[in-house]
Design a protein around this motif. Sequence first.
Motif, PDB file in Angstrom:
ATOM      1  N   CYS A   1       0.836  -1.208   0.000  1.00 18.36           N
ATOM      2  CA  CYS A   1       0.000   0.000   0.000  1.00 18.36           C
ATOM      3  C   CYS A   1       0.868   1.253   0.000  1.00 18.36           C
ATOM      4  O   CYS A   1       0.582   2.231  -0.690  1.00 18.36           O
TER       5      CYS A   1
ATOM      6  N   VAL B   1       2.228   1.927  -3.435  1.00 21.56           N
ATOM      7  CA  VAL B   1       1.187   2.478  -4.311  1.00 21.56           C
ATOM      8  C   VAL B   1       1.003   3.967  -4.030  1.00 21.56           C
ATOM      9  O   VAL B   1       0.952   4.801  -4.947  1.00 21.56           O
ATOM     10  N   ILE B   2       0.918   4.320  -2.748  1.00 22.95           N
ATOM     11  CA  ILE B   2       0.698   5.720  -2.370  1.00 22.95           C
ATOM     12  C   ILE B   2       1.897   6.585  -2.749  1.00 22.95           C
ATOM     13  O   ILE B   2       1.735   7.732  -3.186  1.00 22.95           O
TER      14      ILE B   2
ATOM     15  N   ALA C   1       1.719   7.965  -6.178  1.00 25.94           N
ATOM     16  CA  ALA C   1       0.480   8.674  -6.511  1.00 25.94           C
ATOM     17  C   ALA C   1       0.729   9.886  -7.385  1.00 25.94           C
ATOM     18  O   ALA C   1      -0.136  10.288  -8.167  1.00 25.94           O
TER      19      ALA C   1
ATOM     20  N   ARG D   1       1.892   6.049 -12.863  1.00 28.39           N
ATOM     21  CA  ARG D   1       1.038   6.410 -11.731  1.00 28.39           C
ATOM     22  C   ARG D   1      -0.107   5.412 -11.599  1.00 28.39           C
ATOM     23  O   ARG D   1      -0.800   5.129 -12.579  1.00 28.39           O
TER      24      ARG D   1
ATOM     25  N   ILE E   1      -5.227   3.926  -5.548  1.00 30.08           N
ATOM     26  CA  ILE E   1      -4.582   4.769  -4.537  1.00 30.08           C
ATOM     27  C   ILE E   1      -5.519   4.979  -3.351  1.00 30.08           C
ATOM     28  O   ILE E   1      -5.115   4.885  -2.186  1.00 30.08           O
TER      29      ILE E   1
ATOM     30  N   ARG F   1      -4.963   3.789   0.565  1.00 25.78           N
ATOM     31  CA  ARG F   1      -5.041   4.683   1.725  1.00 25.78           C
ATOM     32  C   ARG F   1      -6.013   4.139   2.771  1.00 25.78           C
ATOM     33  O   ARG F   1      -5.721   4.177   3.976  1.00 25.78           O
TER      34      ARG F   1
END
Length: 231
Positions: free
Chosen positions: A20, A23-24, A27, A33, A39, A43
Motif C-alpha cells: 500500500c 502504491v501511495i 500517486a 502512476r 490509490i 489509503r
Amino acid sequence: MDNLCDPSTADVTGRVLELCGLVIQHAHAAAGRPPPDLIAKARRAASRAIPLLASQQEADGSWWGRWGVNYVFGTCNAIGGLALFAEMEWNGSITAMIKRGAAFLARVQHVDGGWGESYATYDMPPAPPGSGPSLPSPTAWAILGLLAAGTACDDRTVSSGIHWLLSEQTLGDGKGGLTWIERPHTGVGFPRKLYIGYKMYQNYFPMLALRRYVSGAAAQKVEDGRQILQD
C-alpha cells in the motif's frame, strides 16, 4: 482453532501495508502512476492496518510471526510496512513503533552475529525470542528489518549480521554456485503442529538482505561496505 480461522496477523499485514505504501508513494509519479481508485483503496487499507499493528506489538517491541519462525519474522515484516508511512505521520507514533521493533531485533542478535529462533517460541508458555541457532533466513529478516527502520549500514549490529551471512555461505549441491544451509526449517504451516522447509528461503532472503545492504551502503557512502563483502 486460530490455525483454522486464519485471523489477521502482523507478518501478513506488514507485507500488504508495504505494498500500500508503494502504491501511495507513486500517486504523483510522472510515469507509471497507479489508478486513482487503487490509490484510494491503498489509503483506506493502510488506515486500518496501522492501528492493527499498533495493537499487536508486544511489550518487548516485537511482533508475533504466523508464517515464519517467529518474532524476528513478524517484526521484520511489520517494520517494512510501517517504514513507508513514518514520514507521512504527524504524531510520531509510527516512528516510535519502528524504533521499538528495531531495538528488539538488535537485542536478540546472537553473539556470533546471526539471528534465529526455536519452535519453542510458539509454546505455552513460550521460550524467549531469539532462543534458537543462528540461521540464514532469520538473519536476513533481521537485517532487512533493521535497514527498513533506518539503521545505518555501518552500525555494528548490521555489519556483524552481514559478516555472518557471508561466512556461512557454502558450496551448492554439485550443480555449481553457492548457497546457505538452513536446519531446522523456518517456515510455519501451523504453529506448534507443522513447520515447513521452503527450499528457496535459505537463498532468497539472504540475497535480498545483501542487495539491500549494498544499495544502502552506497547511498550512505559507507567506506567499508564494499570491503565487508570482499572479505
